[in-house]
Scaffold this motif. Structure first.
Motif, mmCIF file in Angstrom:
data_model
loop_
_atom_site.group_PDB
_atom_site.id
_atom_site.type_symbol
_atom_site.label_atom_id
_atom_site.label_comp_id
_atom_site.label_asym_id
_atom_site.label_seq_id
_atom_site.Cartn_x
_atom_site.Cartn_y
_atom_site.Cartn_z
ATOM 1 N N ARG A 164 37.737 41.453 66.710
ATOM 2 C CA ARG A 164 38.891 41.956 66.291
ATOM 3 C C ARG A 164 40.089 41.114 66.270
ATOM 4 O O ARG A 164 40.800 40.837 65.454
ATOM 5 N N LEU A 165 40.070 40.258 67.261
ATOM 6 C CA LEU A 165 40.917 39.051 67.619
ATOM 7 C C LEU A 165 41.103 38.199 66.383
ATOM 8 O O LEU A 165 42.031 37.770 65.682
ATOM 9 N N ALA A 166 39.656 37.868 66.109
ATOM 10 C CA ALA A 166 39.351 36.782 64.999
ATOM 11 C C ALA A 166 39.765 37.341 63.726
ATOM 12 O O ALA A 166 40.480 36.749 62.901
ATOM 13 N N THR A 167 39.557 38.591 63.328
ATOM 14 C CA THR A 167 40.153 39.204 62.020
ATOM 15 C C THR A 167 41.844 39.069 62.049
ATOM 16 O O THR A 167 42.145 39.029 60.935
ATOM 17 N N ALA A 168 42.221 40.019 63.210
ATOM 18 C CA ALA A 168 43.634 39.789 63.074
ATOM 19 C C ALA A 168 44.311 38.464 62.693
ATOM 20 O O ALA A 168 45.288 38.384 62.029
ATOM 21 N N GLN A 169 43.821 37.432 63.616
ATOM 22 C CA GLN A 169 44.343 36.211 63.523
ATOM 23 C C GLN A 169 44.028 35.674 61.781
ATOM 24 O O GLN A 169 44.937 34.869 61.344
ATOM 25 N N ALA A 170 42.922 36.147 61.442
ATOM 26 C CA ALA A 170 42.778 35.653 59.899
ATOM 27 C C ALA A 170 43.544 36.446 58.769
ATOM 28 O O ALA A 170 43.939 35.760 57.846
ATOM 29 N N ILE A 171 43.887 37.709 59.129
ATOM 30 C CA ILE A 171 44.614 38.409 58.105
ATOM 31 C C ILE A 171 46.124 38.457 58.268
ATOM 32 O O ILE A 171 46.846 38.414 57.466
ATOM 33 N N TYR A 172 46.528 37.864 59.510
ATOM 34 C CA TYR A 172 48.139 37.704 59.704
ATOM 35 C C TYR A 172 48.693 36.976 58.607
ATOM 36 O O TYR A 172 49.983 37.202 58.206
ATOM 37 N N PRO A 173 48.490 35.805 58.403
ATOM 38 C CA PRO A 173 49.205 34.850 57.425
ATOM 39 C C PRO A 173 49.248 35.744 56.006
ATOM 40 O O PRO A 173 50.123 35.502 55.264
ATOM 41 N N LEU A 174 48.265 36.419 55.619
ATOM 42 C CA LEU A 174 48.365 37.289 54.649
ATOM 43 C C LEU A 174 49.253 38.411 54.642
ATOM 44 O O LEU A 174 50.118 38.829 53.685
ATOM 45 N N VAL A 175 49.228 38.998 55.627
ATOM 46 C CA VAL A 175 50.368 40.083 55.969
ATOM 47 C C VAL A 175 51.758 39.354 55.986
ATOM 48 O O VAL A 175 52.572 40.229 55.311
ATOM 49 N N ASP A 176 51.802 38.439 56.636
ATOM 50 C CA ASP A 176 53.151 37.948 56.674
ATOM 51 C C ASP A 176 53.266 37.406 54.999
ATOM 52 O O ASP A 176 54.740 37.496 55.058
ATOM 53 N N ARG A 177 52.608 37.010 54.497
ATOM 54 C CA ARG A 177 53.218 36.205 53.172
ATOM 55 C C ARG A 177 53.627 37.680 52.251
ATOM 56 O O ARG A 177 54.684 37.322 51.544
ATOM 57 N N TYR A 178 53.285 38.843 52.357
ATOM 58 C CA TYR A 178 53.910 39.918 51.899
ATOM 59 C C TYR A 178 55.109 40.523 52.874
ATOM 60 O O TYR A 178 55.543 41.679 52.278
ATOM 61 N N ARG A 179 55.167 39.948 53.786
ATOM 62 C CA ARG A 179 56.539 40.676 54.618
ATOM 63 C C ARG A 179 56.151 41.942 55.157
ATOM 64 O O ARG A 179 56.689 42.803 55.083
ATOM 65 N N ALA A 180 54.578 42.183 55.350
ATOM 66 C CA ALA A 180 54.319 43.521 55.710
ATOM 67 C C ALA A 180 54.215 43.507 57.335
ATOM 68 O O ALA A 180 54.180 42.413 57.871
ATOM 69 N N LYS A 181 54.006 44.725 57.874
ATOM 70 C CA LYS A 181 53.648 44.821 59.260
ATOM 71 C C LYS A 181 52.099 45.023 59.547
ATOM 72 O O LYS A 181 51.488 45.664 58.764
ATOM 73 N N LEU A 182 51.908 44.291 60.695
ATOM 74 C CA LEU A 182 50.605 44.327 61.140
ATOM 75 C C LEU A 182 50.247 45.267 62.413
ATOM 76 O O LEU A 182 51.025 44.758 63.389
ATOM 77 N N ILE A 183 49.683 46.280 62.466
ATOM 78 C CA ILE A 183 49.648 47.392 63.554
ATOM 79 C C ILE A 183 48.154 47.124 64.139
ATOM 80 O O ILE A 183 47.237 47.376 63.218
ATOM 81 N N ILE A 184 47.915 46.880 65.248
ATOM 82 C CA ILE A 184 46.325 46.812 65.784
ATOM 83 C C ILE A 184 46.194 48.045 66.341
ATOM 84 O O ILE A 184 46.669 48.816 66.992
ATOM 85 N N ASN A 185 44.921 48.518 65.966
ATOM 86 C CA ASN A 185 44.711 50.031 66.415
ATOM 87 C C ASN A 185 43.748 49.961 67.723
ATOM 88 O O ASN A 185 43.200 49.212 67.785
ATOM 89 N N ASP A 186 44.198 50.704 68.725
ATOM 90 C CA ASP A 186 43.650 50.779 70.115
ATOM 91 C C ASP A 186 43.764 49.525 70.995
ATOM 92 O O ASP A 186 43.707 49.652 72.270
#
Length: 239
Positions: A46-68
């Motif tokens: 879960r941590l690795a996936t969150a780290q991998a997609i964070y730059p993508l989310v940030d590029r679109y100025r979106a919010k990243l919410i982690i479930n649970d």
């Protein structure tokens, strides 16, 4: 005051549709709220996936919410966490993440909504709207009538926290659902289950915008008013 989007996309583990591609597609479709949900993954994955997609989310100025997982949310400096009834207590999540992060909680009943509204949280996910195979321990299905009844009762209690309908919502449900008084919707298959994910996301975004063009709630004022009302009732009862 924290802005809560009206469209929440919940990722789903699919063998032929990687999470990174899901994020890319829904962001292209106008969604700016990604909830990373990986129920059967361990913390490292879960941590690795969150780290991998964070730059993508940030590029679109979106919010990243982690479930649970508030610990992963803190580790990647995500925008917040969504916690279920069997997960970390909202007060513990707030203590861990601090005042600036978003905390959402899941509710299934009016009692859930009233109880959760006493904590320092930013939105409530109310559902399930209908049966969904993405949840193993499914709470009682609410349908339109159940969601409408709970929201109407919550409003009479002075609750103004944004309430997001969740659980098995399809594109064709949204117009009627918005008539129940919900603030927005959280979807998964309604987008990833279509041929054109970007177009599906744009269609949902358009529907939500038509119903709620300015989705901003002064939550700090509303929760203060709700707590003041409770204090007044307490004083009257103690006299």
């Amino acid at each position: 005051m924290k802005h809560i989007d009206t469209l929440h996309y919940i990722t789903h583990l699919l063998t032929d549709y990687p999470i990174a591609q899901q994020v890319e597609d829904v962001c292209c479709g106008g969604c700016r709220w990604i909830q990373l949900r990986m129920k059967h993954a361990d913390t490292e994955e879960r941590l690795a996936t969150a780290q991998a997609i964070y730059p993508l989310v940030d590029r679109y100025r979106a919010k990243l919410i982690i479930n649970d997982d508030a610990y992963v949310a803190k580790a990647v400096n995500a925008h917040g966490v969504h916690i279920g009834a069997e997960d970390m207590h909202p007060s513990d999540a707030r203590h861990l993440l601090g005042p600036d992060k978003i905390i959402g909680c899941t509710a299934n009943t009016l009692d859930d909504v009233l109880r959760l509204s006493q904590y320092d949280i930013d939105y409530i996910g109310l559902g399930p709207f209908r049966f969904t195979p993405t949840k193993e321990k499914l709470s009682p299905v609410l349908g339109h009538e159940g969601i409408h009844r709970i929201i109407a009762a919550a409003r009479t209690h002075g609750i103004r926290i944004p309430i997001i309908a969740i659980g098995g919502i399809a594109i064709g449900d949204i117009d009627r659902l918005m008539g129940t008084g919900i603030y927005g919707v959280a979807v998964s298959k309604a987008i990833h289950g279509t041929m054109d994910k970007v177009a599906a996301c744009r269609a949902i975004t358009a529907q939500l915008t038509a119903h709620n063009p300015f989705p901003t709630i002064n939550y700090e004022s509303s929760i203060t008013n709700h707590r003041s009302t409770k204090d007044e009732r307490h004083l009257k009862n103690s006299r």
